[in-house]
Design an enzyme around this catalytic site. Structure first.
Site, PDB file in Angstrom:
ATOM      1  N   LEU A   9       0.811  -1.221   0.000  1.00  0.00           N
ATOM      2  CA  LEU A   9       0.000   0.000   0.000  1.00  0.00           C
ATOM      3  C   LEU A   9       0.845   1.274   0.000  1.00  0.00           C
ATOM      4  CD1 LEU A   9      -2.870  -1.216   2.354  1.00  0.00           C
ATOM      5  CD2 LEU A   9      -2.877  -1.005  -0.135  1.00  0.00           C
ATOM      6  N   GLY A  13       0.102   1.450  -4.962  1.00  0.00           N
ATOM      7  CA  GLY A  13      -0.836   0.409  -4.531  1.00  0.00           C
ATOM      8  C   GLY A  13      -2.144   1.013  -4.059  1.00  0.00           C
ATOM      9  N   ASN A  31      -1.030  -4.742   3.679  1.00  0.00           N
ATOM     10  CA  ASN A  31       0.344  -4.247   3.728  1.00  0.00           C
ATOM     11  C   ASN A  31       1.025  -4.958   4.895  1.00  0.00           C
ATOM     12  OD1 ASN A  31       1.979  -1.888   2.418  1.00  0.00           O
ATOM     13  ND2 ASN A  31       2.559  -1.917   4.573  1.00  0.00           N
ATOM     14  N   ASN A 100       8.105  -2.595 -11.247  1.00  0.00           N
ATOM     15  CA  ASN A 100       9.086  -2.561 -12.344  1.00  0.00           C
ATOM     16  C   ASN A 100      10.143  -3.651 -12.131  1.00  0.00           C
ATOM     17  OD1 ASN A 100       8.195  -0.517 -14.084  1.00  0.00           O
ATOM     18  ND2 ASN A 100       9.123   1.092 -12.845  1.00  0.00           N
ATOM     19  N   SER A 126       2.157   1.685 -16.382  1.00  0.00           N
ATOM     20  CA  SER A 126       2.760   3.011 -16.534  1.00  0.00           C
ATOM     21  C   SER A 126       1.725   4.117 -16.362  1.00  0.00           C
ATOM     22  CB  SER A 126       3.404   3.147 -17.912  1.00  0.00           C
ATOM     23  OG  SER A 126       3.868   4.479 -18.066  1.00  0.00           O
ATOM     24  N   GLY A 128       2.508   6.557 -13.567  1.00  0.00           N
ATOM     25  CA  GLY A 128       2.816   7.192 -12.295  1.00  0.00           C
ATOM     26  C   GLY A 128       1.627   7.127 -11.345  1.00  0.00           C
ATOM     27  N   LYS A 181       7.417  -3.043 -20.579  1.00  0.00           N
ATOM     28  CA  LYS A 181       7.484  -1.852 -19.709  1.00  0.00           C
ATOM     29  C   LYS A 181       8.915  -1.303 -19.665  1.00  0.00           C
ATOM     30  CE  LYS A 181       6.542   1.423 -16.982  1.00  0.00           C
ATOM     31  NZ  LYS A 181       6.924   1.513 -15.611  1.00  0.00           N
ATOM     32  N   HIS A 184       9.363   0.601 -22.737  1.00  0.00           N
ATOM     33  CA  HIS A 184       8.624   1.863 -22.548  1.00  0.00           C
ATOM     34  C   HIS A 184       9.504   2.871 -21.798  1.00  0.00           C
ATOM     35  CE1 HIS A 184       6.399   4.524 -19.832  1.00  0.00           C
ATOM     36  NE2 HIS A 184       5.426   4.557 -20.729  1.00  0.00           N
ATOM     37  N   ASN A 185      10.120   2.410 -20.719  1.00  0.00           N
ATOM     38  CA  ASN A 185      10.938   3.328 -19.910  1.00  0.00           C
ATOM     39  C   ASN A 185      12.178   3.804 -20.662  1.00  0.00           C
ATOM     40  OD1 ASN A 185       9.042   2.788 -17.976  1.00  0.00           O
ATOM     41  ND2 ASN A 185      10.498   2.461 -16.333  1.00  0.00           N
ATOM     42  N   GLU A 188      11.080   6.456 -22.760  1.00  0.00           N
ATOM     43  CA  GLU A 188      10.848   7.594 -21.828  1.00  0.00           C
ATOM     44  C   GLU A 188      12.172   8.331 -21.550  1.00  0.00           C
ATOM     45  OE1 GLU A 188       8.499   6.535 -18.226  1.00  0.00           O
ATOM     46  OE2 GLU A 188      10.233   7.211 -17.084  1.00  0.00           O
ATOM     47  N   TYR A 189      13.232   7.554 -21.297  1.00  0.00           N
ATOM     48  CA  TYR A 189      14.543   8.160 -21.033  1.00  0.00           C
ATOM     49  C   TYR A 189      14.999   9.000 -22.231  1.00  0.00           C
ATOM     50  CZ  TYR A 189      16.063   5.461 -16.823  1.00  0.00           C
ATOM     51  OH  TYR A 189      16.227   4.935 -15.568  1.00  0.00           O
ATOM     52  N   ARG A 285      22.564  10.321 -18.026  1.00  0.00           N
ATOM     53  CA  ARG A 285      22.164  10.571 -16.632  1.00  0.00           C
ATOM     54  C   ARG A 285      23.382  10.355 -15.736  1.00  0.00           C
ATOM     55  NH1 ARG A 285      15.981   8.554 -15.354  1.00  0.00           N
ATOM     56  NH2 ARG A 285      15.050   9.363 -17.259  1.00  0.00           N
TER      57      ARG A 285
HETATM   58  C1  6PG Z   1       5.939   5.018 -15.568  1.00  0.00           C
HETATM   59  C2  6PG Z   1       7.331   5.419 -15.177  1.00  0.00           C
HETATM   60  C3  6PG Z   1       7.686   4.846 -13.855  1.00  0.00           C
HETATM   61  C4  6PG Z   1       8.903   5.502 -13.245  1.00  0.00           C
HETATM   62  C5  6PG Z   1      10.169   4.825 -13.632  1.00  0.00           C
HETATM   63  C6  6PG Z   1      11.290   5.683 -14.100  1.00  0.00           C
HETATM   64  O1  6PG Z   1       5.844   4.487 -16.645  1.00  0.00           O
HETATM   65  O2  6PG Z   1       5.004   5.237 -14.806  1.00  0.00           O
HETATM   66  O3  6PG Z   1       8.241   4.968 -16.132  1.00  0.00           O
HETATM   67  O4  6PG Z   1       7.791   3.477 -13.990  1.00  0.00           O
HETATM   68  O5  6PG Z   1       8.913   6.855 -13.404  1.00  0.00           O
HETATM   69  O6  6PG Z   1      10.492   4.139 -12.482  1.00  0.00           O
HETATM   70  O7  6PG Z   1      12.260   5.712 -13.164  1.00  0.00           O
HETATM   71  P1  6PG Z   1      13.731   6.250 -13.234  1.00  0.00           P
HETATM   72  O8  6PG Z   1      13.728   7.497 -14.048  1.00  0.00           O
HETATM   73  O9  6PG Z   1      13.984   6.544 -11.792  1.00  0.00           O
HETATM   74  O10 6PG Z   1      14.591   5.179 -13.746  1.00  0.00           O
END
Ligand code: 6PG
Length: 466
Positions: A9, A13, A31, A100, A126, A128, A181, A184-185, A188-189, A285
């Protein structure tokens, strides 16, 4: 009796539990720390949540087949929860990890639970905290039988794609959900890296944060519309309550990472997929975190960064175009990694379906996913950049992209994201790369052999003779 159990939680969660209960699901929440469970239940006024104080109580309070969602920190905690709860589960129940986790851990966990008949699923979520509450994008991996059970609740709580369909889908066997996922990240990076680099060029041209915010907002009304651009515009406008200035100026320029970007880069190396920008975005980074060394080094060259030789309007337009081309290359690298993983691990991942469920709820949601999905549906599996429409877009971006990158490099602004996406684009479209010389050198010093362009077989040359 409840229909879904939620273990863990933390904020993700709690929000997922609230999302489920708002959609009419009875959720049993648990929890490890009793006070956390009690605080959540007492702060929540509704009737859809029931507390449990032990793993067996979670199991007892659930209808069969049980659905249990784990929202605990990736790593050892997941193994601990599985160990504590699985003895109370039965064949046909579904145990899902929504954190993750590394896809290999998920594969291991699924294989070890398989004999018990418990369906283990690694689920990428994903969006947040906000997404967990209002509708995330949900990438379910694991046995397809489990998807039959998870489909309704996961679809009900998920975001919606452009055509109104739920952003929840089965993306393949065992570790596929967490792999998707992870990719996906990685995208995102890269997109965040590119946005950061645009901000850096604008700063070098003396644009104010407010002006940069306006530009991002403008881009966000066009072709590059995406969640990350939208929030970048907002972040740049936020004032600092402590100093009164712009908050962004007060934030230490040292970017952290939890690991998914690094895992994606490792997977590229392992599978031999040339997604340069994934490594670059994670490593930049790391470069940002070399703060002390950078401070020392930059003191040796004060005032080294010049103003790029670009007009303000020109910079705004050229960067916007470059961003749109580079962004397409970031997604192209992601889908090419997914294609390789699908083949390597024997997953039945539908890439067009991935492009659909990324259209809503997730961090990389962007309008261009509509075009990417269409490209994938028409079979652009080698690379989405080969799709005629996407290729045309890339070609259109070329001139401005190269111009702005050259001007910024001349001014000594580092652009690893823009240069790596451009290098990816150029290498992919180059029929003959200079790798023949690398092969010759390998053969020269190590007798590693080479293949020829004009005949079959493997060759070695005694180079000392020449
Ligand atoms: C999402 C995000 C989420 C989180 C990652 C990124 O899709 O909701 O990607 O999973 O923000 O953990 O984390 P870092 O930038 O710390 O690697």
């Amino acid at each position: 009796m409840a229909s879904v159990g939620l273990v863990g939680l933390g904020v993700m969660g709690r929000n997922l539990a609230l999302n489920l209960s708002r959609r009419g699901y009875k959720v049993v929440v648990y929890n490890r720390t009793k006070e956390v469970t009690d605080r959540f239940i007492s702060g929540y006024g509704g009737s859809g949540l029931t507390p449990a104080y032990s793993p067996d109580e979670v199991a007892r309070k659930l209808d069969a087949p049980r659905i249990i969602l784990l929202m605990v920190t990736a790593g050892k905690a997941v193994d601990d929860v599985i160990r504590s709860i699985s003895p109370y589960l039965s064949s046909g129940d579904v145990l899902s990890d929504l954190g993750n986790s590394h896809f290999r851990d998920t594969q291991r966990r699924e294989f070890s639970l398989d004999p018990s008949g418990i369906h283990y699923c690694g689920v990428g979520v994903s969006g947040g905290e906000e997404g967990a509450l209002r509708g995330p994008s949900i990438m379910v991996g694991g046995p397809s039988k489990a998807w039959e059970i998870l489909k309704k609740p996961m679809s009900d709580i998920s975001a919606r794609a452009f055509d109104g369909t739920p952003c929840a889908s089965w993306v393949g066997e065992d570790g596929a959900g967490h792999y998707v996922k992870m990719v996906h990240n990685a995208i995102e990076y890269v997109v965040m890296e590119l946005i950061g680099e645009c901000y850096g060029v604008f700063k070098a041209l003396d644009f104010s944060n407010g002006e940069i915010s306006d530009i991002f907002q403008l881009w966000n009304e066009g072709r590059s519309k995406s969640y990350l651009l939208e929030i970048s515009a907002k972040v740049l406008r936020r004032k600092d309550e402590l100093s009164g200035g712009d908050l962004v100026d007060k934030i230490l320029d040292s970017a952290e990472q939890k690991g998914t970007g690094k895992w994606a880069a490792e997977s590229c190396l392992e599978l031999g997929v040339p997604a340069f920008s994934f490594a670059v975005a994670a490593l930049d980074r790391s470069m940002s975190s070399f703060k002390l060394v950078r401070e020392k080094a930059s003191s040796l060259e004060p005032n080294r960064v010049n103003k790029p030789n670009l007009g303000r309007r020109e910079a705004q337009e050229a960067l916007g175009t470059a961003f749109s081309g580079a962004q397409l290359c970031a997604y192209a690298q992601g889908f090419s990694l997914l294609e390789a993983a699908r083949n390597e691990y024997g997953w039945h991942t539908d890439l067009a379906e991935v492009a659909r469920i990324w259209q809503g709820g997730c961090i990389i949601r962007a309008d261009l996913l509509k075009q990417i999905r269409e490209a994938l549906l028409s079979g652009a599996h080698d690379s989405i950049l080969l799709d005629p429409d996407i290729h045309r877009e890339i070609v259109k971006c070329d001139k401005a992209w190269r111009n702005v990158v050259s001007r910024a490099l001349e001014a000594r602004i580092p652009l690893p994201g823009f240069t790596s996406t451009l290098a990816y684009r150029d290498s992919l479209f180059t029929e003959r790369l200079p790798a023949n010389l690398i092969q010759a050198l390998r053969d020269y010093f190590g007798a590693h052999t080479y293949r020829r362009v004009d005949r079959e077989g493997v060759f070695h040359t005694d180079w000392s003779g020449g």
